[in-house]
Design a protein around this motif. Structure first.
Motif, PDB file in Angstrom:
ATOM      1  N   ARG A   1       1.195  -0.980  -0.475  1.00 37.90           N
ATOM      2  CA  ARG A   1       0.156   0.425   0.004  1.00 37.90           C
ATOM      3  C   ARG A   1       0.880   0.839  -0.345  1.00 37.90           C
ATOM      4  N   PRO A   2       0.308   2.436  -0.635  1.00 35.11           N
ATOM      5  CA  PRO A   2       1.121   3.838  -0.731  1.00 35.11           C
ATOM      6  C   PRO A   2       1.604   4.021   0.887  1.00 35.11           C
ATOM      7  N   TRP A   3       2.689   4.675   1.139  1.00 35.57           N
ATOM      8  CA  TRP A   3       3.164   5.512   2.606  1.00 35.57           C
ATOM      9  C   TRP A   3       3.134   6.927   2.677  1.00 35.57           C
ATOM     10  N   LEU A   4       2.375   7.635   3.373  1.00 38.57           N
ATOM     11  CA  LEU A   4       3.218   9.073   3.722  1.00 38.57           C
ATOM     12  C   LEU A   4       4.406   8.989   4.846  1.00 38.57           C
ATOM     13  N   LEU A   5       5.613   9.581   4.617  1.00 36.31           N
ATOM     14  CA  LEU A   5       6.711   9.915   5.291  1.00 36.31           C
ATOM     15  C   LEU A   5       6.425  10.678   5.031  1.00 36.31           C
ATOM     16  N   VAL A   6       6.878  10.879   6.950  1.00 38.19           N
ATOM     17  CA  VAL A   6       7.054  12.764   7.563  1.00 38.19           C
ATOM     18  C   VAL A   6       8.543  12.465   8.429  1.00 38.19           C
ATOM     19  N   HIS A   7       9.038  13.117   7.503  1.00 39.49           N
ATOM     20  CA  HIS A   7      10.388  13.548   8.542  1.00 39.49           C
ATOM     21  C   HIS A   7      11.111  15.225   8.941  1.00 39.49           C
ATOM     22  N   THR A   8      11.464  15.323   9.918  1.00 38.71           N
ATOM     23  CA  THR A   8      12.464  16.827   9.371  1.00 38.71           C
ATOM     24  C   THR A   8      13.954  16.695  10.231  1.00 38.71           C
ATOM     25  N   ARG A   9      13.912  17.410   9.781  1.00 43.39           N
ATOM     26  CA  ARG A   9      15.614  17.958   9.955  1.00 43.39           C
ATOM     27  C   ARG A   9      15.803  17.836  11.214  1.00 43.39           C
ATOM     28  N   GLU A  10      14.883  17.979  11.920  1.00 43.34           N
ATOM     29  CA  GLU A  10      15.214  18.074  13.945  1.00 43.34           C
ATOM     30  C   GLU A  10      15.510  16.314  14.187  1.00 43.34           C
ATOM     31  N   ASP A  11      14.430  15.816  13.925  1.00 41.33           N
ATOM     32  CA  ASP A  11      14.185  14.288  13.890  1.00 41.33           C
ATOM     33  C   ASP A  11      15.759  14.054  14.924  1.00 41.33           C
TER      34      ASP A  11
ATOM     35  N   SER B   1      10.569  17.588  17.234  1.00 41.44           N
ATOM     36  CA  SER B   1      11.622  16.079  17.054  1.00 41.44           C
ATOM     37  C   SER B   1      10.166  14.984  16.672  1.00 41.44           C
ATOM     38  N   HIS B   2      11.472  14.076  16.841  1.00 39.43           N
ATOM     39  CA  HIS B   2       9.894  13.066  16.221  1.00 39.43           C
ATOM     40  C   HIS B   2       8.940  12.714  17.264  1.00 39.43           C
ATOM     41  N   PHE B   3       9.037  13.410  18.366  1.00 34.63           N
ATOM     42  CA  PHE B   3       7.530  12.647  18.918  1.00 34.63           C
ATOM     43  C   PHE B   3       6.879  14.210  18.608  1.00 34.63           C
ATOM     44  N   SER B   4       7.485  14.826  18.443  1.00 34.50           N
ATOM     45  CA  SER B   4       6.207  16.815  18.055  1.00 34.50           C
ATOM     46  C   SER B   4       5.695  15.982  17.153  1.00 34.50           C
ATOM     47  N   VAL B   5       6.014  15.622  15.742  1.00 34.36           N
ATOM     48  CA  VAL B   5       5.858  15.518  14.591  1.00 34.36           C
ATOM     49  C   VAL B   5       4.218  14.478  14.904  1.00 34.36           C
ATOM     50  N   ILE B   6       4.224  13.571  15.722  1.00 31.34           N
ATOM     51  CA  ILE B   6       3.227  12.867  16.021  1.00 31.34           C
ATOM     52  C   ILE B   6       2.334  13.187  16.836  1.00 31.34           C
ATOM     53  N   GLY B   7       2.596  14.515  17.896  1.00 27.41           N
ATOM     54  CA  GLY B   7       1.488  14.990  18.134  1.00 27.41           C
ATOM     55  C   GLY B   7       0.870  16.411  17.163  1.00 27.41           C
ATOM     56  N   GLU B   8       1.634  16.299  16.746  1.00 23.74           N
ATOM     57  CA  GLU B   8       0.975  17.390  15.244  1.00 23.74           C
ATOM     58  C   GLU B   8       0.050  16.681  13.978  1.00 23.74           C
ATOM     59  N   LEU B   9       0.660  15.065  13.753  1.00 22.56           N
ATOM     60  CA  LEU B   9      -0.025  14.920  13.230  1.00 22.56           C
ATOM     61  C   LEU B   9      -2.054  14.515  14.352  1.00 22.56           C
ATOM     62  N   ALA B  10      -1.833  14.138  15.514  1.00 25.00           N
ATOM     63  CA  ALA B  10      -2.608  13.985  16.242  1.00 25.00           C
ATOM     64  C   ALA B  10      -3.908  15.150  16.574  1.00 25.00           C
ATOM     65  N   THR B  11      -3.356  16.514  15.968  1.00 26.60           N
ATOM     66  CA  THR B  11      -4.521  18.052  15.779  1.00 26.60           C
ATOM     67  C   THR B  11      -4.941  17.869  14.477  1.00 26.60           C
ATOM     68  N   PRO B  12      -5.793  18.294  14.904  1.00 33.71           N
ATOM     69  CA  PRO B  12      -6.682  17.707  13.879  1.00 33.71           C
ATOM     70  C   PRO B  12      -6.449  18.699  12.750  1.00 33.71           C
ATOM     71  N   ARG B  13      -6.688  20.048  13.139  1.00 38.09           N
ATOM     72  CA  ARG B  13      -6.914  21.747  12.550  1.00 38.09           C
ATOM     73  C   ARG B  13      -4.681  21.935  12.151  1.00 38.09           C
ATOM     74  N   SER B  14      -4.150  20.358  12.426  1.00 39.14           N
ATOM     75  CA  SER B  14      -2.513  21.791  11.771  1.00 39.14           C
ATOM     76  C   SER B  14      -2.746  20.620  10.914  1.00 39.14           C
ATOM     77  N   ALA B  15      -1.871  21.680  10.250  1.00 35.08           N
ATOM     78  CA  ALA B  15      -1.790  21.702   8.658  1.00 35.08           C
ATOM     79  C   ALA B  15      -0.722  20.162   8.005  1.00 35.08           C
ATOM     80  N   LEU B  16      -0.161  19.973   9.775  1.00 34.35           N
ATOM     81  CA  LEU B  16       0.518  18.073   8.849  1.00 34.35           C
ATOM     82  C   LEU B  16      -0.570  16.952   8.754  1.00 34.35           C
ATOM     83  N   ALA B  17      -1.735  17.415   9.696  1.00 32.13           N
ATOM     84  CA  ALA B  17      -2.950  16.340  10.412  1.00 32.13           C
ATOM     85  C   ALA B  17      -3.508  16.760   8.569  1.00 32.13           C
ATOM     86  N   GLN B  18      -3.669  17.627   8.720  1.00 34.81           N
ATOM     87  CA  GLN B  18      -5.170  18.216   6.854  1.00 34.81           C
ATOM     88  C   GLN B  18      -4.120  17.651   5.934  1.00 34.81           C
ATOM     89  N   GLN B  19      -3.403  17.528   6.195  1.00 37.66           N
ATOM     90  CA  GLN B  19      -1.934  16.345   5.079  1.00 37.66           C
ATOM     91  C   GLN B  19      -2.241  14.693   5.024  1.00 37.66           C
TER      92      GLN B  19
END
Length: 93
Positions: free
Chosen positions: A27-37, A68-86
């Motif tokens: 199946r397709p993958w969405l990879l999210v990676h920050t420079r600060e991970d 950070s690695h875990f702040s991105v996960i937190g952002e994904l869990a925030t429904p109105r964030s840009a990353l969650a919308q993506q």
């Protein structure tokens, strides 16, 4: 080392890239990676992306500037964030 200890064999076994080589990923993958991970270096994520592409598995790469690695996960869990919308757009596609 914080996540999987100091044994590099364990690191390799924990990598999702192992699933690609075994043919378990289709199946397709969405990879999210920050420079600060702090847990996964960018090159490892790029190799995973390339492995998916080599197997003709669709992959979308998102690279937020900050987080950070875990702040991105937190952002994904925030429904109105840009990353969650993506993420929602990816899941709907």
């Amino acid at each position: 080392q914080a996540a999987f200890g100091s044994d590099e064999t364990t690191w390799r076994l924990a990598s999702p890239q192992q699933l690609v080589g075994a043919g378990a990923v289709k199946r397709p993958w969405l990879l999210v990676h920050t420079r600060e991970d702090e847990l996964v270096d960018t090159e490892q994520s790029r190799r995973f992306k390339q492995a998916l592409e080599k197997q003709a598995i669709p992959v979308r790469w998102q690279s937020p500037e900050r987080g950070s690695h875990f702040s991105v996960i937190g952002e994904l869990a925030t429904p109105r964030s840009a990353l969650a919308q993506q993420l929602l757009a990816f899941l709907r596609s």
